[in-house]
Design an enzyme around this catalytic site. Structure first.
Site, short mmCIF file in Angstrom:
data_model
loop_
_atom_site.label_atom_id
_atom_site.label_comp_id
_atom_site.label_asym_id
_atom_site.label_seq_id
_atom_site.Cartn_x
_atom_site.Cartn_y
_atom_site.Cartn_z
N ARG A 212 0.79 -1.21 -0.04
CA ARG A 212 -0.18 -0.06 0.01
C ARG A 212 0.77 1.25 0.05
NH1 ARG A 212 -5.54 -1.45 1.89
NH2 ARG A 212 -5.35 -3.83 1.26
N GLU A 214 0.59 4.16 1.09
CA GLU A 214 0.02 5.01 1.85
C GLU A 214 0.77 6.26 2.15
OE1 GLU A 214 -2.93 4.03 3.68
OE2 GLU A 214 -3.06 1.95 3.93
N ARG A 220 -0.41 2.65 12.70
CA ARG A 220 -1.21 1.21 12.40
C ARG A 220 -1.04 0.97 10.91
NH1 ARG A 220 -4.96 5.28 12.42
NH2 ARG A 220 -6.59 4.91 10.56
N HIS A 221 -0.04 1.76 10.17
CA HIS A 221 0.20 1.67 8.80
C HIS A 221 1.39 1.08 8.31
CE1 HIS A 221 -3.97 3.72 8.49
NE2 HIS A 221 -4.23 3.14 7.59
N GLU A 352 -8.90 -1.41 13.39
CA GLU A 352 -9.51 -2.13 12.37
C GLU A 352 -8.40 -3.33 11.98
OE1 GLU A 352 -10.64 -0.62 8.53
OE2 GLU A 352 -9.94 -2.37 7.74
N SER A 355 -11.51 -6.66 6.96
CA SER A 355 -12.61 -5.97 6.26
C SER A 355 -13.10 -7.32 5.32
CB SER A 355 -12.21 -4.92 5.36
OG SER A 355 -12.13 -3.79 6.01
N ARG A 403 -1.55 -6.13 12.55
CA ARG A 403 -2.60 -5.41 13.47
C ARG A 403 -3.32 -6.45 14.30
NH1 ARG A 403 -5.90 -1.46 10.09
NH2 ARG A 403 -4.33 -0.18 9.13
P1 ATP Z 1 -7.49 1.31 7.10
O1 ATP Z 1 -8.61 1.94 6.89
O2 ATP Z 1 -7.13 1.01 8.39
O3 ATP Z 1 -6.12 2.03 6.47
P2 ATP Z 1 -8.19 -0.38 5.07
O4 ATP Z 1 -9.66 -0.33 5.01
O5 ATP Z 1 -7.73 0.41 3.91
O6 ATP Z 1 -7.30 -0.31 6.55
P3 ATP Z 1 -8.43 -3.11 3.81
O7 ATP Z 1 -8.12 -2.74 2.49
O8 ATP Z 1 -9.72 -3.26 4.27
O9 ATP Z 1 -7.81 -1.99 4.55
O10 ATP Z 1 -7.38 -4.48 4.03
C1 ATP Z 1 -7.84 -5.22 5.32
C2 ATP Z 1 -6.83 -5.33 6.28
O11 ATP Z 1 -5.55 -5.51 5.93
C3 ATP Z 1 -6.93 -4.36 7.15
O12 ATP Z 1 -8.22 -4.52 8.04
C4 ATP Z 1 -5.53 -4.27 7.93
O13 ATP Z 1 -5.82 -5.29 8.96
C5 ATP Z 1 -4.87 -4.62 6.99
N1 ATP Z 1 -4.04 -3.49 6.28
C6 ATP Z 1 -4.58 -2.75 5.17
N2 ATP Z 1 -3.75 -2.01 5.01
C7 ATP Z 1 -2.72 -1.81 5.74
C8 ATP Z 1 -1.62 -1.17 6.10
N3 ATP Z 1 -1.13 -0.05 5.28
N4 ATP Z 1 -0.55 -1.47 7.00
C9 ATP Z 1 -1.20 -2.48 7.77
N5 ATP Z 1 -2.12 -3.42 7.63
C10 ATP Z 1 -3.04 -2.98 6.50
MG MG Z 2 -10.90 -1.90 5.65
#
Ligand code: ATP
Ligand code: MG
Length: 429
Positions: A212, A214, A220-221, A352, A355, A403
């Site tokens: 990602r 980000e 938490r990311h 979170e 999902s 997480r």
């Molecule tokens: P957030 O809103 O917390 O950034 P997200 O909704 O973008 O998460 P999802 O695409 O739903 O993340 O990904 C499913 C799961 O993968 C998340 O619930 C989380 O546990 C994990 N995850 C996603 N992106 C990340 C990240 N950048 N770093 C760590 N864990 C991640």
């Molecule tokens: Mg999510």
């Protein structure tokens, strides 16, 4: 012949043993030297009374540098005052690799260090029993996840990480050059695990990296994380929520039973949650949040809102029935109320963890949903084709390993749950 320190006990008094590991500490009292040897499983005290041990061994021990790697042969002696009730009187010390000085990081944890310094010297940081314990628990989480899912009839798969399109059309993608074309690192195995439902695998899981891009730097990311993903045919969101709940309980139980030693080092207790987990709807979540913050319907829940909700509900719970428009295009809307979707997030307090959703499995509806997000169905054709020739209804989720570890071990920063974290500024080590 070689033993781990944890395999030795006072009952072995008089036995000859060979230990290998690192010199954790040297205490030189003149006529008596204590070496503390550390290996993966613990510590052993090596005792060298000048009058008893070979003079050559004694002088070698005196010059030994901390964190050097050694092989020691000697005799076990029951000794009440020594840690774990025994000491080793060495006959032979072999220095396999001498450590440089000064050490960039204190492995004995007597001198605290900032997270950045620790991560810069991660190979040393990981030698600390407290840090290593996190990864022993991580190992158990992954092992019990595999055990559980295999028991439930899932097939483990690996899908490509170099892909041609964004999973969700977002901007959070790392481009890579793929010969003369542009490609991306996959954000999630979503499209591929769905295609495997068309391929007739019925129940699959994958444990693998997700990437990602980000831009933000949070606790938490990560930019490279590990995801446990499942996809299941002939079921709906309720069905896979149950799998998730069962997996969390199974894993917590197994960590609590199998990792006693490491949990003690970390000074945490893993609570095994009760099933079923509490469920609140997105609308109910907004209502709780409104005590502090007015979030317009259809917007994502802010971190502050989640903190408030987490305080009220706590532990593991689901937020269900999210607005369709803030969930990805493949999420199935309710027939009778298409503005909300058959989707859920698994939460632990404010964090979170996962999902998931039931997926759209009808070709036309899926094309329409892709269009409605301003995406081009053509770039998804390889995926869409798998919906034209027979695909069962299906559902699934993705659970972040780091997480999950953070929540059960009460870690403050996700970087603590990964060996070599990748974040906005960190690309080495
Ligand atoms: P957030 O809103 O917390 O950034 P997200 O909704 O973008 O998460 P999802 O695409 O739903 O993340 O990904 C499913 C799961 O993968 C998340 O619930 C989380 O546990 C994990 N995850 C996603 N992106 C990340 C990240 N950048 N770093 C760590 N864990 C991640
Ligand atoms: Mg999510």
């Amino acid at each position: 012949m070689r033993k781990f320190t944890a395999e030795i006990s006072p009952k072995m008094d008089g036995e000859k043993v060979k230990l290998c590991g690192w010199i954790h500490e040297v205490r030189d009292l003149g006529g008596l030297i204590f070496l503390i040897l550390r290996d993966r499983e613990g510590f052993a005290q090596i005792t060298l009374p000048k009058k008893v041990v070979d003079p050559e061994v004694f002088s070698k021990a005196r010059k030994i540098k901390r964190e050097s790697v050694v092989e020691i042969e000697g005799e076990v002696k029951a000794e009440e005052k020594a840690p774990n009730g025994f000491e080793i009187i060495p006959k032979k010390i072999l220095i396999l690799n001498e450590a440089d000085t000064p050490l960039p990081l204190d492995v004995t944890e007597k001198v605290p260090a900032e997270l950045d310094t620790r991560l810069d010297n991660r190979f040393l940081d990981l030698r600390r029993p407290k840090v290593q314990a996190v990864f022993r628990v991580r190992h158990q989480v992954l092992k019990s996840t595999r055990d559980f899912l295999c028991k439930e009839g899932f097939i483990e798969v690996q899908t490509p990480k170099i892909v041609s399109t964004a999973t969700e059309g977002g901007t959070e993608l790392f481009p890579v050059s793929y010969f003369e074309r542009e490609a991306f690192l996959n954000q999630s195995p979503q499209l591929y695990k769905q295609m495997l439902m068309s391929a007739g695998f019925d129940r699959v899981f994958e444990i693998g990296p997700i990437f990602r891009a980000e831009q933000h730097n949070t606790t938490r990311h990560l930019n490279e994380a590990t995801s446990i993903d499942i996809e299941v045919s002939f079921t709906d969101h309720e069905g896979v929520m149950k799998v998730l709940e069962d997996l969390i309980v199974y894993t917590c139980e197994s960590v609590s039973n199998e990792c006693e030693k490491f949990l003690k080092i970390l000074n945490v207790e893993v609570e095994v949650p009760e099933k079923p987990f509490e469920r609140i709807s997105y609308d109910e979540a907004l209502k709780i949040a409104s005590k502090k913050e007015e979030i317009p319907w259809g917007e994502d829940l802010s971190t502050n809102a989640l903190k408030l909700i987490g305080e009220e509900i706590g532990n593991f719970y689901f937020i269900v029935d999210w607005p369709t428009k803030i969930k990805p295009f493949y999420v199935m809307p309710y027939e009778e109320k298409p503005e909300i979707s058959k989707s859920f997030d698994l939460m632990h307090s404010w964090l979170e963890l996962a999902s998931g959703a039931q997926r759209i499995h009808r070709y036309d509806a899926l094309v329409e949903s892709i269009r409605s997000r301003g995406l081009n169905p053509e770039s998804f054709q390889f995926y869409l084709d798998s919906f034209r020739f027979g695909i069962p209804p299906h559902a699934g989720w993705g659970l972040g390993v780091e997480r999950f570890l953070m929540s059960i071990l009460k870690l403050n920063n996700i970087r603590e749950a990964t060996l070599f974290p990748r974040d906005r500024i960190r690309l080495v080590p």
